[in-house]
Design a protein around this motif. Structure first.
Motif, PDB file in Angstrom:
ATOM      1  N   ARG A  96     -58.046  15.692 -36.372  1.00 12.46           N
ATOM      2  CA  ARG A  96     -56.639  15.981 -36.094  1.00 12.46           C
ATOM      3  C   ARG A  96     -55.802  16.063 -37.375  1.00 12.46           C
ATOM      4  NH1 ARG A  96     -54.805  11.433 -35.282  1.00 12.46           N
ATOM      5  NH2 ARG A  96     -53.712  11.499 -37.269  1.00 12.46           N
ATOM      6  N   CYS A  97     -55.940  15.091 -38.253  1.00 11.29           N
ATOM      7  CA  CYS A  97     -55.116  15.056 -39.468  1.00 11.29           C
ATOM      8  C   CYS A  97     -55.364  16.282 -40.333  1.00 11.29           C
ATOM      9  CB  CYS A  97     -55.398  13.779 -40.251  1.00 11.29           C
ATOM     10  SG  CYS A  97     -54.364  13.594 -41.724  1.00 11.29           S
ATOM     11  N   TYR A  98     -56.625  16.644 -40.486  1.00 10.36           N
ATOM     12  CA  TYR A  98     -56.968  17.822 -41.290  1.00 10.36           C
ATOM     13  C   TYR A  98     -56.359  19.088 -40.691  1.00 10.36           C
ATOM     14  CZ  TYR A  98     -59.794  21.773 -42.833  1.00 10.36           C
ATOM     15  OH  TYR A  98     -60.204  22.998 -43.284  1.00 10.36           O
ATOM     16  N   VAL A  99     -56.543  19.280 -39.380  1.00 11.84           N
ATOM     17  CA  VAL A  99     -56.035  20.485 -38.717  1.00 11.84           C
ATOM     18  C   VAL A  99     -54.510  20.536 -38.793  1.00 11.84           C
ATOM     19  CG1 VAL A  99     -55.858  21.700 -36.514  1.00 11.84           C
ATOM     20  CG2 VAL A  99     -58.012  20.614 -37.163  1.00 11.84           C
ATOM     21  N   CYS A 100     -53.865  19.400 -38.524  1.00 15.04           N
ATOM     22  CA  CYS A 100     -52.401  19.334 -38.531  1.00 15.04           C
ATOM     23  C   CYS A 100     -51.845  19.614 -39.925  1.00 15.04           C
ATOM     24  CB  CYS A 100     -51.950  17.960 -38.041  1.00 15.04           C
ATOM     25  SG  CYS A 100     -50.162  17.818 -37.790  1.00 15.04           S
ATOM     26  N   SER A 174     -44.049   1.755 -46.347  1.00 15.84           N
ATOM     27  CA  SER A 174     -44.754   3.011 -46.076  1.00 15.84           C
ATOM     28  C   SER A 174     -44.806   3.265 -44.573  1.00 15.84           C
ATOM     29  CB  SER A 174     -46.177   2.949 -46.628  1.00 15.84           C
ATOM     30  OG  SER A 174     -46.153   2.797 -48.029  1.00 15.84           O
ATOM     31  N   ASN A 175     -44.730   4.519 -44.211  1.00 16.80           N
ATOM     32  CA  ASN A 175     -44.863   4.893 -42.809  1.00 16.80           C
ATOM     33  C   ASN A 175     -45.888   6.014 -42.715  1.00 16.80           C
ATOM     34  OD1 ASN A 175     -44.443   4.954 -40.044  1.00 16.80           O
ATOM     35  ND2 ASN A 175     -42.215   5.023 -40.206  1.00 16.80           N
ATOM     36  N   SER A 176     -46.248   6.364 -41.519  1.00 17.85           N
ATOM     37  CA  SER A 176     -47.226   7.425 -41.319  1.00 17.85           C
ATOM     38  C   SER A 176     -46.961   8.111 -39.992  1.00 17.85           C
ATOM     39  CB  SER A 176     -48.654   6.858 -41.347  1.00 17.85           C
ATOM     40  OG  SER A 176     -48.834   5.900 -40.319  1.00 17.85           O
ATOM     41  N   CYS A 177     -47.641   9.208 -39.798  1.00 17.40           N
ATOM     42  CA  CYS A 177     -47.536   9.982 -38.573  1.00 17.40           C
ATOM     43  C   CYS A 177     -47.794   9.103 -37.346  1.00 17.40           C
ATOM     44  CB  CYS A 177     -48.558  11.110 -38.681  1.00 17.40           C
ATOM     45  SG  CYS A 177     -49.050  11.861 -37.161  1.00 17.40           S
ATOM     46  N   LEU A 178     -46.978   9.269 -36.299  1.00 17.69           N
ATOM     47  CA  LEU A 178     -47.121   8.452 -35.094  1.00 17.69           C
ATOM     48  C   LEU A 178     -48.475   8.645 -34.417  1.00 17.69           C
ATOM     49  CD1 LEU A 178     -43.567   8.912 -33.511  1.00 17.69           C
ATOM     50  CD2 LEU A 178     -44.488   6.824 -34.549  1.00 17.69           C
ATOM     51  N   ALA A 179     -49.103   9.793 -34.636  1.00 18.26           N
ATOM     52  CA  ALA A 179     -50.405  10.054 -34.011  1.00 18.26           C
ATOM     53  C   ALA A 179     -51.473   9.084 -34.502  1.00 18.26           C
ATOM     54  CB  ALA A 179     -50.839  11.488 -34.271  1.00 18.26           C
ATOM     55  N   THR A 180     -51.248   8.469 -35.669  1.00 21.72           N
ATOM     56  CA  THR A 180     -52.231   7.520 -36.209  1.00 21.72           C
ATOM     57  C   THR A 180     -52.285   6.230 -35.390  1.00 21.72           C
ATOM     58  OG1 THR A 180     -50.630   6.527 -37.750  1.00 21.72           O
ATOM     59  CG2 THR A 180     -51.906   8.416 -38.544  1.00 21.72           C
ATOM     60  N   LEU A 187     -55.313  11.545 -25.340  1.00 22.24           N
ATOM     61  CA  LEU A 187     -54.411  12.678 -25.204  1.00 22.24           C
ATOM     62  C   LEU A 187     -53.013  12.295 -25.691  1.00 22.24           C
ATOM     63  CD1 LEU A 187     -54.049  15.593 -24.122  1.00 22.24           C
ATOM     64  CD2 LEU A 187     -53.307  14.552 -21.957  1.00 22.24           C
ATOM     65  N   LEU A 188     -52.454  13.114 -26.566  1.00 17.01           N
ATOM     66  CA  LEU A 188     -51.129  12.859 -27.123  1.00 17.01           C
ATOM     67  C   LEU A 188     -50.073  13.599 -26.312  1.00 17.01           C
ATOM     68  CD1 LEU A 188     -52.012  13.281 -30.917  1.00 17.01           C
ATOM     69  CD2 LEU A 188     -51.868  11.153 -29.595  1.00 17.01           C
ATOM     70  N   THR A 189     -49.017  12.880 -25.946  1.00 15.50           N
ATOM     71  CA  THR A 189     -47.903  13.475 -25.209  1.00 15.50           C
ATOM     72  C   THR A 189     -46.598  12.999 -25.827  1.00 15.50           C
ATOM     73  OG1 THR A 189     -47.648  11.638 -23.639  1.00 15.50           O
ATOM     74  CG2 THR A 189     -49.265  13.366 -23.070  1.00 15.50           C
ATOM     75  N   ARG A 190     -45.526  13.717 -25.538  1.00 14.32           N
ATOM     76  CA  ARG A 190     -44.212  13.292 -26.039  1.00 14.32           C
ATOM     77  C   ARG A 190     -43.848  11.901 -25.530  1.00 14.32           C
ATOM     78  NH1 ARG A 190     -40.735  16.842 -28.429  1.00 14.32           N
ATOM     79  NH2 ARG A 190     -41.479  18.993 -28.636  1.00 14.32           N
ATOM     80  N   GLY A 191     -44.211  11.626 -24.272  1.00 15.32           N
ATOM     81  CA  GLY A 191     -43.895  10.326 -23.689  1.00 15.32           C
ATOM     82  C   GLY A 191     -44.577   9.186 -24.424  1.00 15.32           C
ATOM     83  N   LYS A 192     -45.847   9.343 -24.727  1.00 18.89           N
ATOM     84  CA  LYS A 192     -46.590   8.293 -25.439  1.00 18.89           C
ATOM     85  C   LYS A 192     -46.070   8.112 -26.872  1.00 18.89           C
ATOM     86  CE  LYS A 192     -50.966   9.040 -22.939  1.00 18.89           C
ATOM     87  NZ  LYS A 192     -52.356   9.526 -23.094  1.00 18.89           N
ATOM     88  N   LEU A 193     -45.807   9.224 -27.544  1.00 13.28           N
ATOM     89  CA  LEU A 193     -45.299   9.151 -28.912  1.00 13.28           C
ATOM     90  C   LEU A 193     -43.929   8.481 -28.948  1.00 13.28           C
ATOM     91  CD1 LEU A 193     -46.386  12.737 -29.925  1.00 13.28           C
ATOM     92  CD2 LEU A 193     -47.248  10.652 -31.008  1.00 13.28           C
ATOM     93  N   SER A 194     -43.092   8.824 -27.978  1.00 14.78           N
ATOM     94  CA  SER A 194     -41.765   8.216 -27.892  1.00 14.78           C
ATOM     95  C   SER A 194     -41.865   6.719 -27.608  1.00 14.78           C
ATOM     96  CB  SER A 194     -40.943   8.905 -26.802  1.00 14.78           C
ATOM     97  OG  SER A 194     -39.689   8.287 -26.645  1.00 14.78           O
ATOM     98  N   LEU A 195     -42.820   6.339 -26.775  1.00 16.55           N
ATOM     99  CA  LEU A 195     -43.008   4.933 -26.443  1.00 16.55           C
ATOM    100  C   LEU A 195     -43.352   4.125 -27.696  1.00 16.55           C
ATOM    101  CD1 LEU A 195     -43.195   2.802 -24.203  1.00 16.55           C
ATOM    102  CD2 LEU A 195     -45.588   3.456 -23.899  1.00 16.55           C
ATOM    103  N   ILE A 196     -44.254   4.668 -28.524  1.00 16.11           N
ATOM    104  CA  ILE A 196     -44.620   3.995 -29.764  1.00 16.11           C
ATOM    105  C   ILE A 196     -43.424   3.919 -30.709  1.00 16.11           C
ATOM    106  CG2 ILE A 196     -45.941   4.292 -31.900  1.00 16.11           C
ATOM    107  CD1 ILE A 196     -47.558   3.007 -29.737  1.00 16.11           C
TER     108      ILE A 196
END
Length: 282
Positions: A96-100, A174-180, A187-196
């Motif tokens: 994912r990180c490479y593709v993104c 330091s911070n990083s992408c929420l997907a980490t 499966l990544l969704t807006r709802g899950k990312l927002s929750l984090i």
């Protein structure tokens, strides 16, 4: 200024002089802010700060990027990128990180070409290159320059130089992408990312500063004690795992924050809250 840091500072200036004009990918963190600061001083108006706004990025990071661009006094472009529209990225694969990163770097190169700027640079430091970061491969493939890494600047040296140059975010965690925060193939969704994002902001408000809130989807039977074998007898439960530094562990334990944390994260939507016994060491 420390002699070693001074030598690396001169090296960064030399690298940027050779670049002549560039897009600087600005995340709002200290690394990219330092690159932008030096680029502005060396190249003047031949610099454009570009910040990628996506569901993977916390809102406070976008705001921080805006502030830093204003402080440094450079033209700033915020561009939207929605990785969730790409099925390959939304399924959170191993790569994912490479593709993104490859998508983002390609996008940035297009902006540079459109604006007549010769290069794209980012804030990767030398310490980053020693870690398993697939995004570095994407940078190399697309000829993205990393002046801090090329000059051999370590993270503690980045902070020291940023402080010396008067950057207000020199000690920003330091911070990083929420997907980490998600397991591979979750499966990544807006709802899950927002929750984090909401959960981490809540923990920051309690005084934590060096941690990650990890998401784990777990399945529990609807009836306790029964061995469930059919999918329709199960429901999805969102589990939060707080991965904290020793400093934040101490804050949690010394202040008895456990019950408050459990209550707050459950209010947001998590059903189960855990504290990782392994210390978070960024």
């Amino acid at each position: 200024m420390d002699e070693n840091i001074s030598a690396k500072f001169n090296a960064i200036q030399g690298i940027l002089k050779g670049i002549e004009s560039t897009v600087v990918l600005l995340s709002g963190g200290v690394d990219s802010s330092l690159v932008l600061k030096i680029a502005r001083e060396v190249l003047g108006e031949s610099v454009l700060a570009v910040t990628v706004d996506s569901p993977f990025i916390p809102r406070q990071e976008i705001e921080q990027a805006k502030i830093m661009a204003q402080v440094i006094g450079v033209h700033h472009l915020i561009v939207s990128f929605d990785p969730l529209q790409d099925p390959e990225l939304a399924t959170n694969p191993v790569e994912r990180c490479y593709v993104c990163k490859k998508r983002i770097f390609s996008f940035a190169r297009g902006i540079a070409a459109q604006k007549g700027l010769a290069w794209v640079v980012d804030g990767t430091n030398d310490q980053d290159s020693r870690l398993p970061r697939p995004g570095l491969r994407a940078a190399e493939e697309l000829a993205i320059r990393s002046p801090l890494r090329e000059a051999g600047l370590q993270k503690d040296e980045v902070r020291a130089l940023a402080q010396e140059l008067g950057l207000p975010n020199w000690n920003k965690p330091s911070n990083s992408c929420l997907a980490t925060r998600f397991p591979v193939r979750e499966l990544l969704t807006r709802g899950k990312l927002s929750l984090i994002e909401q959960g981490e902001r809540f923990l920051q408000e309690l005084g934590l500063s060096c941690f990650r809130l990890r998401y784990h989807g777990q399945y529990y039977g609807q009836h306790h004690g029964q061995n469930q074998t059919q999918n329709n007898d199960q429901h999805h439960s969102q589990l939060a795992r707080i991965h904290a530094s020793g400093h934040d562990w101490k804050i949690i334990l010394d202040n008895g924050l456990g019950p408050k944390i459990i209550h707050g994260l459950r209010e947001l939507g998590f059903e189960t809250v855990t504290l990782d016994l392994e210390e978070y060491c960024p």
